[in-house]
Every structure is written in structure tokens, then in C-alpha cells.
Design a protein around this motif. Structure first.
Motif, short mmCIF file in Angstrom:
data_model
loop_
_atom_site.label_atom_id
_atom_site.label_comp_id
_atom_site.label_asym_id
_atom_site.label_seq_id
_atom_site.Cartn_x
_atom_site.Cartn_y
_atom_site.Cartn_z
N ALA A 175 0.83 -1.21 0.00
CA ALA A 175 0.00 0.00 0.00
C ALA A 175 0.87 1.26 0.00
O ALA A 175 0.65 2.19 -0.78
N LYS A 176 1.87 1.28 0.88
CA LYS A 176 2.78 2.44 0.95
C LYS A 176 3.60 2.52 -0.33
O LYS A 176 3.83 3.60 -0.88
N ILE A 216 3.05 1.69 -3.40
CA ILE A 216 2.41 2.23 -4.61
C ILE A 216 2.06 3.71 -4.45
O ILE A 216 1.51 4.33 -5.37
N GLY A 217 2.33 4.27 -3.28
CA GLY A 217 2.03 5.69 -3.06
C GLY A 217 0.71 5.89 -2.33
O GLY A 217 0.20 7.00 -2.25
N GLY A 218 0.16 4.78 -1.81
CA GLY A 218 -1.10 4.87 -1.05
C GLY A 218 -0.81 5.00 0.43
O GLY A 218 0.10 5.74 0.82
N GLY A 219 -1.57 4.28 1.23
CA GLY A 219 -1.38 4.37 2.67
C GLY A 219 -2.19 5.50 3.29
O GLY A 219 -1.99 5.84 4.45
N ALA A 220 -3.12 6.09 2.51
CA ALA A 220 -3.93 7.18 3.04
C ALA A 220 -4.90 6.71 4.13
O ALA A 220 -5.35 7.50 4.95
N PHE A 221 -5.23 5.40 4.12
CA PHE A 221 -6.19 4.88 5.09
C PHE A 221 -5.61 3.65 5.78
O PHE A 221 -4.96 2.83 5.14
N ALA A 222 -5.87 3.52 7.09
CA ALA A 222 -5.45 2.32 7.82
C ALA A 222 -6.48 1.21 7.65
O ALA A 222 -6.19 0.04 7.81
N GLU A 223 -7.72 1.62 7.35
CA GLU A 223 -8.81 0.66 7.07
C GLU A 223 -9.54 1.16 5.83
O GLU A 223 -9.71 2.36 5.66
N ILE A 224 -9.99 0.23 5.01
CA ILE A 224 -10.74 0.64 3.83
C ILE A 224 -12.22 0.25 3.99
O ILE A 224 -12.54 -0.80 4.56
N PRO A 225 -13.14 1.11 3.51
CA PRO A 225 -14.57 0.80 3.62
C PRO A 225 -14.99 -0.22 2.56
O PRO A 225 -14.55 -0.17 1.42
N CYS A 226 -15.83 -1.16 2.98
CA CYS A 226 -16.18 -2.27 2.09
C CYS A 226 -17.67 -2.33 1.77
O CYS A 226 -18.52 -2.16 2.64
N GLY A 227 -17.93 -2.64 0.51
CA GLY A 227 -19.28 -2.96 0.08
C GLY A 227 -19.29 -4.38 -0.48
O GLY A 227 -18.24 -5.03 -0.54
N ALA A 261 -4.49 -2.82 -1.21
CA ALA A 261 -3.42 -1.81 -1.32
C ALA A 261 -3.87 -0.65 -2.21
O ALA A 261 -3.72 0.52 -1.85
N LEU A 262 -4.46 -0.99 -3.36
CA LEU A 262 -4.91 0.06 -4.30
C LEU A 262 -5.91 0.99 -3.62
O LEU A 262 -5.88 2.21 -3.83
N PRO A 310 -2.93 -4.38 5.86
CA PRO A 310 -1.80 -5.03 6.52
C PRO A 310 -0.54 -4.17 6.45
O PRO A 310 -0.39 -3.34 5.55
N GLU A 311 0.36 -4.39 7.42
CA GLU A 311 1.57 -3.54 7.49
C GLU A 311 2.85 -4.31 7.18
O GLU A 311 3.92 -3.73 7.11
N ALA A 312 2.72 -5.62 6.96
CA ALA A 312 3.91 -6.42 6.62
C ALA A 312 4.36 -6.08 5.19
O ALA A 312 3.57 -5.55 4.40
N PRO A 313 5.62 -6.37 4.86
CA PRO A 313 6.12 -6.06 3.51
C PRO A 313 5.34 -6.77 2.40
O PRO A 313 4.76 -7.84 2.62
N GLY A 314 5.33 -6.15 1.23
CA GLY A 314 4.60 -6.72 0.10
C GLY A 314 3.11 -6.65 0.37
O GLY A 314 2.65 -5.75 1.07
N PHE A 315 2.36 -7.61 -0.16
CA PHE A 315 0.91 -7.52 0.02
C PHE A 315 0.46 -7.86 1.44
O PHE A 315 -0.69 -7.67 1.79
N GLY A 316 1.39 -8.36 2.26
CA GLY A 316 1.13 -8.36 3.69
C GLY A 316 0.40 -9.57 4.26
O GLY A 316 0.04 -9.57 5.43
N TYR A 317 0.16 -10.60 3.47
CA TYR A 317 -0.42 -11.85 3.95
C TYR A 317 0.56 -12.97 3.57
O TYR A 317 1.45 -12.77 2.75
N GLU A 318 0.36 -14.16 4.14
CA GLU A 318 1.16 -15.32 3.75
C GLU A 318 0.42 -16.11 2.68
O GLU A 318 -0.80 -16.19 2.71
N ILE A 319 1.20 -16.72 1.79
CA ILE A 319 0.56 -17.62 0.83
C ILE A 319 0.40 -19.00 1.48
O ILE A 319 1.30 -19.48 2.15
#
Ligand code: OSB
Ligand code: MG
Length: 362
Positions: free
Chosen positions: A108-109, A111-122, A292-293, A332-341
Motif C-alpha cells: 500500500a505504501k 504504490i504511493g497509497g497508505g492514506a487509510f489504515a482501514e478501507i470501507p467495504c461494500g 493496497a490500491l 496489513p503492514e507487513a512487507p509486500g501484500f502483507g499476507y502469507e501464501i
């Protein structure tokens, strides 16, 4: 991977997904991406098997062994390919993930994002077999906390169904997505939707028709949101200039990856047009890229990014994507997309695999 529940749009019903997952390796590190096309060329021109060939024969040879200063340079390297943006985007996004991991940054950071710690979902709810079934589904999603409901419409499943939904849920944030099922000649029918206070009507007209959307928008009070029509920042600029839409749905794959998605975002932001993140029934990997986007600052409306369990009995990542009772996803705050495969499961559901090496590699 079988879907927990079938998903039906104006162009057809999906019960099982065949998804291409992309792994890119450099400097001993892997980055991951997902090609978001469907199983048939009905949403756009791509489908799983065309994407396999495009990635193998046209994207990979341009990328492998090439020295990139930044992931942002990747899109230009495959821009000689006409269309097939989801195929290009699956690889492009994997390289952004790889670069984020190399630099130890959350995607998220990075790509230049990181504006929100949580994103709203529909949630996006497909065409159902009956109206009671639809009402029950909506009730379930509202109970889970989702902030807005999108319902799919098509001729024969539109005004009367929306009326029933509104009667049952007078106050909710509601919108309708037609996936190009109408023509301008049916403007009167679409105008009937104005009375239901919808947040927006998504892509009512043809997938490549910006001009008619402008003519329709002039007759509607409900904002039009474009999905299929917007494949580049240039399209976004043209659509906004022509007043063909008041809102844009950005899908990472549809526009060819993060580089173009950011450009679409920026054009919309500069014109005061809000955006939100669309979905393509992604596995966890594509889902994390969407999260992230969605942290770029103009993603101000709830997106179609929702919990893994709405789609999958078991997802290919751990933990699965979960939604809070407030209808948000924590970034998530871990490196990359932030989850484990979840490699055990990913291997279980893998039916086909191909490795392509850089020309210099042995
Ligand atoms: O138009 O947004 C769309 C799914 C497949 C193809 C097109 C669309 C969709 C969705 C689903 O609406 C969004 C999701 O839940 O992933
Ligand atoms: Mg749509």
C-alpha cells in the motif's frame, strides 16, 4: 476453485473460477500477482486461456532478464500489446509486490497509497433465482457490517426488483450494476431507476461506449459510474470531460496494473470525481492487491473488496481477508501484500504450471 455461491451478471453465471497466479522472482525474492480475467471473454476480451498465452508469449519475454529501475517502468515495456490489460496487469502487479518486498515496504505504501489504515467495504450481489433470495442475501451482508450493497441488474431483473429492495431497505446505501446490458434506446427504462435514490448506476451501456453514456447521463439524476469503459487514464479524462460519468470504478487488471490505475486515480482526483475499487471475484492474492490500491486518497467510496469467505471455502492466503463488524478491512503492514501464501492449498488447486526463465539464466 469453486465459488461458495454462484455469481451471476447480465453476461452469465460463474460457479467455478480458473485463476492464473503469477510469481516473479528477482534477487532471491518472489512477488505475486493475479490475472483477473474471467473464464469467458464476456466481461472484456480476455479469458483464462488467452491470458496464459499472452503472459507466456508476449509479456514474459519482454520482462524477463530486462533491467528495471522501478516497477513503474514495467507497464511501458508491454504497452505495445493491444488490449489484454489483465494479462499484463497480473505480471505488472507481481513486480510491484516484488519491489515492495525487496524494499521491505507494505505494498500500500509502496504504490504511493497508505492514506487509510482501514478501507470501507461494500458487496456486489449477483442476480439471484428469486427476489426473496436476493432480499435474504442483502440482509446477511448488512448484518455482517458491509457499508453498501451493489446489486446486479439486467433487462427483466431491474426496476421492479430494485423497487422491492428499496421497500425492504429504505435507508441503505444501494447501487446497481448492469454490465453493459442496455442501449441508449432504453433510456426511459433506466430513468425509472432515478426514484430509488441509488448512489450510482454502474456501466449501463456498451463496454466501449463513452459517447452514449454522456447522452444518458444528461437524462439521469443518478450518477453513472463507469467500469468496463475505462481502460486507461485517457479514457477517464475523456469520459469526465464529456460528463459521461460522475464516479469511476477502478479495477487493477482492467487498466493493466498499478501504474495505469494510479494514473486513472489521479485524473479523477484532479477533476473531483470519486473512485472506488472494483472486484473480479479474485482469490486472496488479487484481493490483497485491491486492498493496497484502495489506500490511494481518492478511493473515498466503499469498494467491491470483501471477505475471502464470501467467495471461498478456503483461500490461497493466510490469514484470509476478513471484514470488521464496521464493514472495513484493516490494511496489513507487513512487507509486500502483507499476507502469507497458503502453499499447501495453492498447490492442491493448481492444475497447470509453467516456469519461464530469463534468456541469460541456465
Ligand atoms: O462488473 O464489477 C463487475 C464480477 C465479475 C465481473 C464483473 C464484475 C464483477 C463484480 C464482482 O461485480 C465484484 C467482486 O465481488 O469481486
Ligand atoms: Mg461492474
Amino acid at each position: 476453485m469453486p465459488l461458495v455461491h454462484f455469481f451471476e451478471t447480465s453476461f452469465g453465471r460463474t460457479t467455478e473460477r480458473r485463476i492464473i497466479i503469477v510469481e516473479v522472482r528477482s534477487e532471491g525474492i518472489s512477488g505475486w500477482g493475479e490475472v483477473t480475467c474471467g473464464e469467458n471473454p464476456f466481461y472484456n476480451e480476455e479469458w483464462t486461456d488467452s491470458a496464459w498465452l499472452i503472459v507466456r508469449d508476449f509479456v514474459a519475454p519482454r520482462i524477463l532478464g530486462h533491467r528495471f529501475e522501478t516497477a513503474a517502468d514495467l507497464a511501458a515495456r508491454v504497452d505495445h500489446i493491444r488490449g489484454h490489460r489483465m494479462s499484463r496487469g497480473g505480471v505488472e502487479a507481481a513486480v510491484w509486490d516484488l519491489e515492495a518486498r525487496i524494499q521491505g515496504l507494505p505494498l500500500a505504501k509502496h504504490i504511493g497509497g497508505g492514506a487509510f489504515a482501514e478501507i470501507p467495504c461494500g458487496v456486489s450481489i449477483g442476480i439471484q433465482d428469486s427476489v426473496p433470495q436476493l432480499l435474504k442475501k442483502i440482509e446477511t451482508e448488512l448484518q455482517a457490517g458491509y457499508q453498501r450493497i451493489k446489486m446486479k441488474i439486467k433487462p427483466g431483473w431491474d426496476v421492479d426488483v430494485v423497487r422491492e429492495v428499496r421497500r425492504e431497505f429504505p435507508k441503505i446505501r444501494l447501487m446497481a450494476d448492469a454490465n453493459s446490458a442496455y442501449t441508449l434506446a432504453e433510456a426511459d427504462r433506466l430513468k425509472c431507476l432515478d426514484e430509488f435514490d441509488l448512489m450510482m448506476i454502474e456501466q449501463p451501456l456498451a463496454h466501449d461506449e463513452i459517447v452514449d453514456h454522456a447522452a444518458l447521463q444528461a437524462q439521469l439524476s443518478t450518477p453513472i459510474c463507469l467500469d468496463e469503459c475505462i481502460r486507461t487514464a485517457h479514457h477517464a479524462e475523456q469520459a469526465i470531460r464529456m460528463r459521461a460519468c460522475g464516479i469511476i470504478n477502478i479495477k487493477l487488471g482492467r487498466v493493466g496494473g498499478f501504474h495505469e490505475a494510479k494514473r486513472v486515480h489521479d485524473v479523477a482526483q484532479a477533476h473531483g470525481i470519486p473512485v472506488w475499487c472494483g472486484g473480479m471475484l479474485e482469490s486472496g492474492i488479487g484481493r490483497t492487491h485491491n486492498i493496497a490500491l484502495s489506500t490511494l486518497p481518492n478511493f473515498v467510496l466503499p469498494g467491491d473488496v470483501s471477505a475471502s469467505k464470501r467467495y471461498w471455502k478456503r483461500d490461497v492466503i493466510r490469514p484470509e481477508v476478513e471484514v470488521t463488524p464496521q464493514g472495513t478491512i484493516r490494511v496489513p503492514e507487513a512487507p509486500g501484500f502483507g499476507y502469507e501464501i497458503d502453499f499447501d492449498f495453492l498447490n492442491q488447486v493448481t492444475v497447470r504450471q509453467e516456469s519461464i526463465n530469463a534468456p541469460s539464466a541456465i
